[in-house]
Design a protein around this motif. Structure first.
Motif, PDB file in Angstrom:
ATOM      1  N   THR A 124       0.813  -1.211   0.000  1.00  0.00           N
ATOM      2  CA  THR A 124       0.000   0.000   0.000  1.00  0.00           C
ATOM      3  C   THR A 124       0.847   1.261   0.000  1.00  0.00           C
ATOM      4  O   THR A 124       0.532   2.233  -0.694  1.00  0.00           O
ATOM      5  CB  THR A 124      -0.940   0.009   1.221  1.00  0.00           C
ATOM      6  N   CYS A 125       1.923   1.255   0.784  1.00  0.00           N
ATOM      7  CA  CYS A 125       2.795   2.429   0.908  1.00  0.00           C
ATOM      8  C   CYS A 125       4.262   2.003   0.798  1.00  0.00           C
ATOM      9  O   CYS A 125       5.017   2.089   1.782  1.00  0.00           O
ATOM     10  CB  CYS A 125       2.563   3.131   2.238  1.00  0.00           C
ATOM     11  N   PRO A 126       4.687   1.517  -0.356  1.00  0.00           N
ATOM     12  CA  PRO A 126       6.049   0.996  -0.482  1.00  0.00           C
ATOM     13  C   PRO A 126       7.119   2.041  -0.173  1.00  0.00           C
ATOM     14  O   PRO A 126       7.122   3.127  -0.748  1.00  0.00           O
ATOM     15  CB  PRO A 126       6.125   0.539  -1.946  1.00  0.00           C
ATOM     16  N   ASN A 127       8.004   1.706   0.789  1.00  0.00           N
ATOM     17  CA  ASN A 127       9.172   2.524   1.148  1.00  0.00           C
ATOM     18  C   ASN A 127       8.818   3.915   1.681  1.00  0.00           C
ATOM     19  O   ASN A 127       9.674   4.808   1.660  1.00  0.00           O
ATOM     20  CB  ASN A 127      10.128   2.661  -0.040  1.00  0.00           C
ATOM     21  N   SER A 128       7.602   4.112   2.177  1.00  0.00           N
ATOM     22  CA  SER A 128       7.229   5.411   2.732  1.00  0.00           C
ATOM     23  C   SER A 128       7.769   5.552   4.147  1.00  0.00           C
ATOM     24  O   SER A 128       7.670   4.625   4.952  1.00  0.00           O
ATOM     25  CB  SER A 128       5.706   5.581   2.752  1.00  0.00           C
ATOM     26  N   TYR A 129       8.315   6.720   4.464  1.00  0.00           N
ATOM     27  CA  TYR A 129       8.822   6.984   5.803  1.00  0.00           C
ATOM     28  C   TYR A 129       7.692   7.007   6.828  1.00  0.00           C
ATOM     29  O   TYR A 129       7.879   6.630   7.982  1.00  0.00           O
ATOM     30  CB  TYR A 129       9.554   8.328   5.844  1.00  0.00           C
ATOM     31  N   SER A 130       6.539   7.494   6.418  1.00  0.00           N
ATOM     32  CA  SER A 130       5.412   7.654   7.339  1.00  0.00           C
ATOM     33  C   SER A 130       4.171   6.986   6.766  1.00  0.00           C
ATOM     34  O   SER A 130       3.825   7.212   5.607  1.00  0.00           O
ATOM     35  CB  SER A 130       5.140   9.145   7.570  1.00  0.00           C
ATOM     36  N   VAL A 131       3.510   6.159   7.586  1.00  0.00           N
ATOM     37  CA  VAL A 131       2.303   5.459   7.146  1.00  0.00           C
ATOM     38  C   VAL A 131       1.277   5.456   8.269  1.00  0.00           C
ATOM     39  O   VAL A 131       1.613   5.225   9.440  1.00  0.00           O
ATOM     40  CB  VAL A 131       2.617   3.999   6.735  1.00  0.00           C
ATOM     41  N   PHE A 132       0.040   5.734   7.908  1.00  0.00           N
ATOM     42  CA  PHE A 132      -1.108   5.619   8.812  1.00  0.00           C
ATOM     43  C   PHE A 132      -2.084   4.695   8.118  1.00  0.00           C
ATOM     44  O   PHE A 132      -2.674   5.052   7.110  1.00  0.00           O
ATOM     45  CB  PHE A 132      -1.727   6.997   9.043  1.00  0.00           C
ATOM     46  N   LEU A 133      -2.256   3.472   8.648  1.00  0.00           N
ATOM     47  CA  LEU A 133      -3.097   2.474   7.998  1.00  0.00           C
ATOM     48  C   LEU A 133      -4.195   2.048   8.953  1.00  0.00           C
ATOM     49  O   LEU A 133      -3.918   1.539  10.038  1.00  0.00           O
ATOM     50  CB  LEU A 133      -2.246   1.273   7.562  1.00  0.00           C
ATOM     51  N   GLU A 134      -5.422   2.298   8.551  1.00  0.00           N
ATOM     52  CA  GLU A 134      -6.597   2.038   9.388  1.00  0.00           C
ATOM     53  C   GLU A 134      -7.357   0.828   8.872  1.00  0.00           C
ATOM     54  O   GLU A 134      -7.687   0.744   7.688  1.00  0.00           O
ATOM     55  CB  GLU A 134      -7.520   3.255   9.392  1.00  0.00           C
ATOM     56  N   MET A 135      -7.629  -0.111   9.766  1.00  0.00           N
ATOM     57  CA  MET A 135      -8.477  -1.258   9.454  1.00  0.00           C
ATOM     58  C   MET A 135      -9.829  -1.058  10.128  1.00  0.00           C
ATOM     59  O   MET A 135     -10.051  -0.070  10.844  1.00  0.00           O
ATOM     60  CB  MET A 135      -7.807  -2.538   9.963  1.00  0.00           C
ATOM     61  N   GLN A 136     -10.723  -2.016   9.934  1.00  0.00           N
ATOM     62  CA  GLN A 136     -12.043  -1.920  10.546  1.00  0.00           C
ATOM     63  C   GLN A 136     -11.961  -1.784  12.068  1.00  0.00           C
ATOM     64  O   GLN A 136     -12.673  -0.984  12.668  1.00  0.00           O
ATOM     65  CB  GLN A 136     -12.864  -3.165  10.190  1.00  0.00           C
ATOM     66  N   SER A 137     -11.068  -2.539  12.712  1.00  0.00           N
ATOM     67  CA  SER A 137     -11.019  -2.537  14.171  1.00  0.00           C
ATOM     68  C   SER A 137      -9.615  -2.396  14.746  1.00  0.00           C
ATOM     69  O   SER A 137      -9.380  -2.742  15.902  1.00  0.00           O
ATOM     70  CB  SER A 137     -11.659  -3.821  14.716  1.00  0.00           C
ATOM     71  N   CYS A 138      -8.686  -1.922  13.941  1.00  0.00           N
ATOM     72  CA  CYS A 138      -7.345  -1.661  14.451  1.00  0.00           C
ATOM     73  C   CYS A 138      -6.633  -0.686  13.520  1.00  0.00           C
ATOM     74  O   CYS A 138      -7.110  -0.415  12.411  1.00  0.00           O
ATOM     75  CB  CYS A 138      -6.529  -2.952  14.582  1.00  0.00           C
TER      76      CYS A 138
END
Length: 309
Positions: A124-138
């Motif tokens: 989803t975010c290859p080699n990104s320094y910063s990632v915010f990834l939201e799932m349904q319950s986490c």
């Protein structure tokens, strides 16, 4: 003259091809699916700045993500810092990250959700320094700079369902009651319900009680004002979220069964992408025909000039 003009035309053709065929984006944002699974992907925000493959940051990031998954056994929230390795100003090595699960998840479901989230990071975010990834319950988040304990009410994602009928006062009252219950609640994890309306709100675990209250007040306020007349909705801010479902069986269910916007948006997105592809192809064909016609005309002109000499 022929060579110069032809070259210029060809360059225009190539430039148009590149523009049409090479869209870029540093953000991956998707609408929730109709599934109420705890590990359903909701959205991701990726920094455009990238780290080098094989760098100390990548090594530390892999270690961090693995440690986050392991720590789900003992807690539904944890933040970690992986400082090993030597970095530079242009290529940092330290990684700050955390995970958080909904309070109603057991350890097994929490671990499954976080494992799924960390597995999605690379694609989803290859080699990104910063990632915010939201799932349904986490959620899983990491950065090269510490964000622990820092208040941030930036809106990450907001969506409202189909509007309710003006004569459905009972449903509107139930939604209003749920919004009031979430607002008046205490703590970082809140839930409420009235009949077939269910709501949930949660802060990120690194916030202080005062910061949490401030963030939730904002999120619930936006949800109530923007989606209070809708059959479900959600507002995700950087450090908290609030959402409610209408006709759902569980507070953490994403608004879907009556959340017609999801299906409509997916259909519209698919139609839009298809039209964009078709328009792009037609444009390329037209450019190619124009270029070939121009080239043929110039060649005929050149042949006529040779014959006349």
């Amino acid at each position: 003259m022929l060579k110069t003009t032809t070259t210029a035309t060809f360059l225009c053709f190539v430039l148009a091809t590149v523009v049409l065929m090479n869209p870029t984006s540093s953000t991956a944002t998707y609408s929730p699916t109709s599934s109420a699974s705890t590990d359903t992907f909701i959205f991701a925000k990726c920094s455009p700045e990238k780290f080098s493959p094989g760098s100390a940051y990548e090594t530390n990031l892999n270690s961090l993500l693995s440690s986050l998954v392991s720590s789900t056994v003992a807690s539904r929230y944890n933040n970690l810092t992986v400082p090993s390795g030597t970095g530079t100003k242009s290529e940092p090595a330290v990684v700050y990250g955390l995970f958080q699960c909904s309070v109603d998840l057991d350890a097994t479901s929490c671990s499954s959700c976080v494992s799924r989230a960390t597995a999605l990071v690379g694609n989803t975010c290859p080699n990104s320094y910063s990632v915010f990834l939201e799932m349904q319950s986490c959620l899983v988040r990491f950065d090269k700079s510490s964000f622990f304990g820092v208040q941030d009410k930036t809106e990450m994602l907001k969506k409202c369902g189909q509007p309710m009928g003006n004569n459905d006062q009972d449903a509107l009252t139930r939604v209003s009651d749920v919004m009031g219950s979430l607002s008046s609640g205490s703590g970082s994890d809140r839930s409420g319900g009235n009949g077939d309306v269910r709501g949930m709100a949660q802060c990120m675990g690194d916030l202080s009680p005062a910061q949490c209250q401030d963030c939730l007040t904002d999120a619930i306020g936006r949800l109530s004002s923007d989606c209070g007349m809708s059959q479900g909705g959600y507002v995700y801010l950087s450090k908290c979220y609030a959402r409610f479902s209408y006709g759902g069986s569980h507070a953490r269910q994403t608004p879907n069964s009556n959340f017609g916007g999801d299906k409509d948006d997916k259909n519209n997105d698919g139609i839009g992408k298809t039209l964009a592809i078709i328009i792009g192809i037609i444009t390329l064909v037209i450019l190619l025909v124009v270029f070939l016609a121009f080239l043929g005309k110039q060649l005929r002109k050149l042949q006529d000039e040779k014959c006349c000499k």
